[in-house]
Design a protein around this motif. Sequence first.
Motif, PDB file in Angstrom:
ATOM      1  N   ILE A   1       0.839  -1.207   0.000  1.00 34.12           N
ATOM      2  CA  ILE A   1       0.000   0.000   0.000  1.00 34.12           C
ATOM      3  C   ILE A   1       0.868   1.248   0.000  1.00 34.12           C
ATOM      4  CG2 ILE A   1      -1.755   1.289   1.263  1.00 34.12           C
ATOM      5  CD1 ILE A   1      -2.784  -1.317   2.394  1.00 34.12           C
ATOM      6  N   LEU A   2       1.910   1.255   0.824  1.00 35.61           N
ATOM      7  CA  LEU A   2       2.794   2.417   0.900  1.00 35.61           C
ATOM      8  C   LEU A   2       3.525   2.650  -0.418  1.00 35.61           C
ATOM      9  CD1 LEU A   2       4.259   1.800   4.464  1.00 35.61           C
ATOM     10  CD2 LEU A   2       2.694   3.630   3.785  1.00 35.61           C
TER      11      LEU A   2
ATOM     12  N   LEU B   1       4.644   6.508  -0.623  1.00 39.05           N
ATOM     13  CA  LEU B   1       4.925   7.042   0.706  1.00 39.05           C
ATOM     14  C   LEU B   1       5.783   6.088   1.532  1.00 39.05           C
ATOM     15  CD1 LEU B   1       1.415   8.505   1.657  1.00 39.05           C
ATOM     16  CD2 LEU B   1       3.504   9.799   1.174  1.00 39.05           C
ATOM     17  N   TYR B   2       6.455   5.156   0.872  1.00 40.44           N
ATOM     18  CA  TYR B   2       7.237   4.178   1.617  1.00 40.44           C
ATOM     19  C   TYR B   2       8.446   4.837   2.298  1.00 40.44           C
ATOM     20  CZ  TYR B   2       9.693  -0.124   2.786  1.00 40.44           C
ATOM     21  OH  TYR B   2      10.316  -1.134   3.468  1.00 40.44           O
ATOM     22  N   ASP B   3       8.942   5.923   1.758  1.00 39.30           N
ATOM     23  CA  ASP B   3      10.077   6.626   2.344  1.00 39.30           C
ATOM     24  C   ASP B   3       9.642   7.863   3.126  1.00 39.30           C
ATOM     25  OD1 ASP B   3      11.934   4.824   1.227  1.00 39.30           O
ATOM     26  OD2 ASP B   3      11.903   5.910  -0.685  1.00 39.30           O
ATOM     27  N   SER B   4       8.362   7.930   3.490  1.00 42.73           N
ATOM     28  CA  SER B   4       7.842   9.099   4.202  1.00 42.73           C
ATOM     29  C   SER B   4       8.256   9.066   5.670  1.00 42.73           C
ATOM     30  CB  SER B   4       6.313   9.136   4.098  1.00 42.73           C
ATOM     31  OG  SER B   4       5.743   7.964   4.666  1.00 42.73           O
ATOM     32  N   LYS B   5       8.095  10.189   6.325  1.00 40.50           N
ATOM     33  CA  LYS B   5       8.448  10.316   7.742  1.00 40.50           C
ATOM     34  C   LYS B   5       7.292   9.805   8.598  1.00 40.50           C
ATOM     35  CE  LYS B   5       9.882  13.697  11.212  1.00 40.50           C
ATOM     36  NZ  LYS B   5      10.159  15.132  11.494  1.00 40.50           N
ATOM     37  N   PRO B   6       7.541   8.868   9.520  1.00 38.43           N
ATOM     38  CA  PRO B   6       6.452   8.299  10.331  1.00 38.43           C
ATOM     39  C   PRO B   6       5.887   9.303  11.333  1.00 38.43           C
ATOM     40  CG  PRO B   6       8.387   6.855  10.305  1.00 38.43           C
ATOM     41  CD  PRO B   6       8.825   8.175   9.747  1.00 38.43           C
ATOM     42  N   VAL B   7       4.641   9.046  11.744  1.00 35.42           N
ATOM     43  CA  VAL B   7       3.998   9.806  12.815  1.00 35.42           C
ATOM     44  C   VAL B   7       3.539   8.815  13.882  1.00 35.42           C
ATOM     45  CG1 VAL B   7       3.248  11.729  11.381  1.00 35.42           C
ATOM     46  CG2 VAL B   7       1.786   9.723  11.578  1.00 35.42           C
ATOM     47  N   SER B   8       3.185   9.328  15.057  1.00 41.12           N
ATOM     48  CA  SER B   8       2.933   8.459  16.214  1.00 41.12           C
ATOM     49  C   SER B   8       1.490   8.013  16.349  1.00 41.12           C
ATOM     50  CB  SER B   8       3.364   9.174  17.499  1.00 41.12           C
ATOM     51  OG  SER B   8       2.691  10.417  17.620  1.00 41.12           O
ATOM     52  N   THR B   9       0.545   8.713  15.721  1.00 39.41           N
ATOM     53  CA  THR B   9      -0.876   8.362  15.827  1.00 39.41           C
ATOM     54  C   THR B   9      -1.515   8.412  14.439  1.00 39.41           C
ATOM     55  OG1 THR B   9      -1.465  10.660  16.304  1.00 39.41           O
ATOM     56  CG2 THR B   9      -1.102   9.196  18.201  1.00 39.41           C
ATOM     57  N   PRO B  10      -2.588   7.641  14.213  1.00 39.82           N
ATOM     58  CA  PRO B  10      -3.233   7.649  12.887  1.00 39.82           C
ATOM     59  C   PRO B  10      -3.846   8.989  12.518  1.00 39.82           C
ATOM     60  CG  PRO B  10      -3.898   5.722  14.176  1.00 39.82           C
ATOM     61  CD  PRO B  10      -3.169   6.631  15.107  1.00 39.82           C
TER      62      PRO B  10
ATOM     63  N   SER C   1      -9.225   4.052  -3.699  1.00 37.69           N
ATOM     64  CA  SER C   1      -8.355   2.887  -3.782  1.00 37.69           C
ATOM     65  C   SER C   1      -7.544   2.704  -2.500  1.00 37.69           C
ATOM     66  CB  SER C   1      -7.418   3.019  -4.984  1.00 37.69           C
ATOM     67  OG  SER C   1      -6.476   1.978  -5.018  1.00 37.69           O
ATOM     68  N   LEU C   2      -6.984   3.805  -1.985  1.00 37.98           N
ATOM     69  CA  LEU C   2      -6.160   3.718  -0.787  1.00 37.98           C
ATOM     70  C   LEU C   2      -6.994   3.397   0.450  1.00 37.98           C
ATOM     71  CD1 LEU C   2      -3.734   6.738  -1.372  1.00 37.98           C
ATOM     72  CD2 LEU C   2      -3.251   4.298  -1.661  1.00 37.98           C
TER      73      LEU C   2
ATOM     74  N   LEU D   1      -2.366   8.922   7.866  1.00 39.75           N
ATOM     75  CA  LEU D   1      -2.619   7.537   8.286  1.00 39.75           C
ATOM     76  C   LEU D   1      -1.579   6.592   7.696  1.00 39.75           C
ATOM     77  CD1 LEU D   1      -4.340   5.423   9.685  1.00 39.75           C
ATOM     78  CD2 LEU D   1      -5.911   5.480   7.744  1.00 39.75           C
ATOM     79  N   LEU D   2      -1.215   6.810   6.441  1.00 38.97           N
ATOM     80  CA  LEU D   2      -0.203   5.969   5.809  1.00 38.97           C
ATOM     81  C   LEU D   2       1.178   6.201   6.429  1.00 38.97           C
ATOM     82  CD1 LEU D   2      -1.342   6.243   2.078  1.00 38.97           C
ATOM     83  CD2 LEU D   2      -1.445   4.225   3.543  1.00 38.97           C
ATOM     84  N   ARG D   3       1.447   7.406   6.862  1.00 42.66           N
ATOM     85  CA  ARG D   3       2.711   7.669   7.548  1.00 42.66           C
ATOM     86  C   ARG D   3       2.750   6.954   8.899  1.00 42.66           C
ATOM     87  NH1 ARG D   3       3.037  13.881   7.996  1.00 42.66           N
ATOM     88  NH2 ARG D   3       4.916  13.326   9.213  1.00 42.66           N
TER      89      ARG D   3
END
Length: 391
Positions: free
Chosen positions: A129-130, A135-144, A166-167, A206-208
């Motif tokens: 999906i990422l 967005l596979y190389d995106s910066k993560p976040v702590s909550t959806p 789609s997503l 959400l994806l992050r």
Amino acid sequence: MEQPPGFINPQFPNHVCKLSKALYGLKQAHRAWFQRLSTFLISYGFVCSRADTSLFVLRKESCIMYLLVYVDDLILTGNDSSAIATFIARLHDEFAIKDLGDLSYFLGLEVSYTDSGLFLTQAKYAKDILIRADLYDSKPVSTPLAPHESFTADDLSYSDPTLYRSLVGALQYLTITRPDLSYAVNQLSQFLHAPTVEHFRAVKRLLRYVKGTISFGLTYTRPTTSSIVGYSDADWAHCLDTRRSTYGYSIFLGGNLVSWSAKKQPTVSRSSCESEYRAMANTAAELVWITHLLRELHALPPDRPTLLCDNKSALFMTQNPVSHKRAKHIDLDYHFIRELVNSGKLYTKFVPTNLQVADIFTKSLPRAQFDTFRAMLRLGPPPFRLKGGIR
């Protein structure tokens, strides 16, 4: 079956074809295959579950086998290895099947065996999906979602609604092993018909979050108790457009999460008590279904299920049959929870809000509270020691 286009008999245009064999790809193929398979299983001694028609149970003396069917994919388990081997050999004689051994990958679900149980995840599916969203190389976040975030339909329309659908549709399937995504996906799914820029921005967030928790999954261990405990909660008038409430529940069997949901109620509630009471009734219906399923699996715990709620007014309504102004207009079918309590089939109990794990399905929470409830769901990274893995 209807005559195919281009091959219609001009003399008999209204005639139909006789289906001699349900070939793969035809609409009738799935039904014909299931009928053929179920006929064989029933003749072997299996019984089709009434709670789930895709589940078959065989019990002969001390031997128990469970077989779960998804089209042409089968999962078989039991407590007698010799009986399982005999049945697989008989299945080989009847159908052209391939035995893949111990369950490791099924319909996108990855199964890992630990010293104490199982670990379920969809890491590969989440990665796909990422990559699709770039967005596979995106910066993560702590909550959806951002804390206390709410959505409306009043904003600038998003230019590519197909990508949005789609997503979000792909994320819906990811919630099979990721209950922490259920609330966010439920909120974003309500705007599939006309997404806005703000909604797509929330999808990217959400994806992050998925990127930072891509290996997370559910842990199932051998239960020390066999009790059934359900948590029910509702967020009154949460939807800004319709003022309908959002409710959620989580049900545990022996401490393991077995069922959860996050939905918007179909009607408007006049009070928080009413919305909580409706949520409890829906949770009770799920508890009844689970008890029916466990009874067919010959694994029903002796104790009655317990339903926990953090609203004392709604809790009082489940235990007191007296009708008053706040309850007169509530549909009668919601009052069946009173019958369950009065008959001794269900026990309702108060739980403090800080222990109400179903809160994670009704609202976007701050990070500390979100992490606490996520841990209570037994959702987290894979255990360090996996059988057959690298330590």
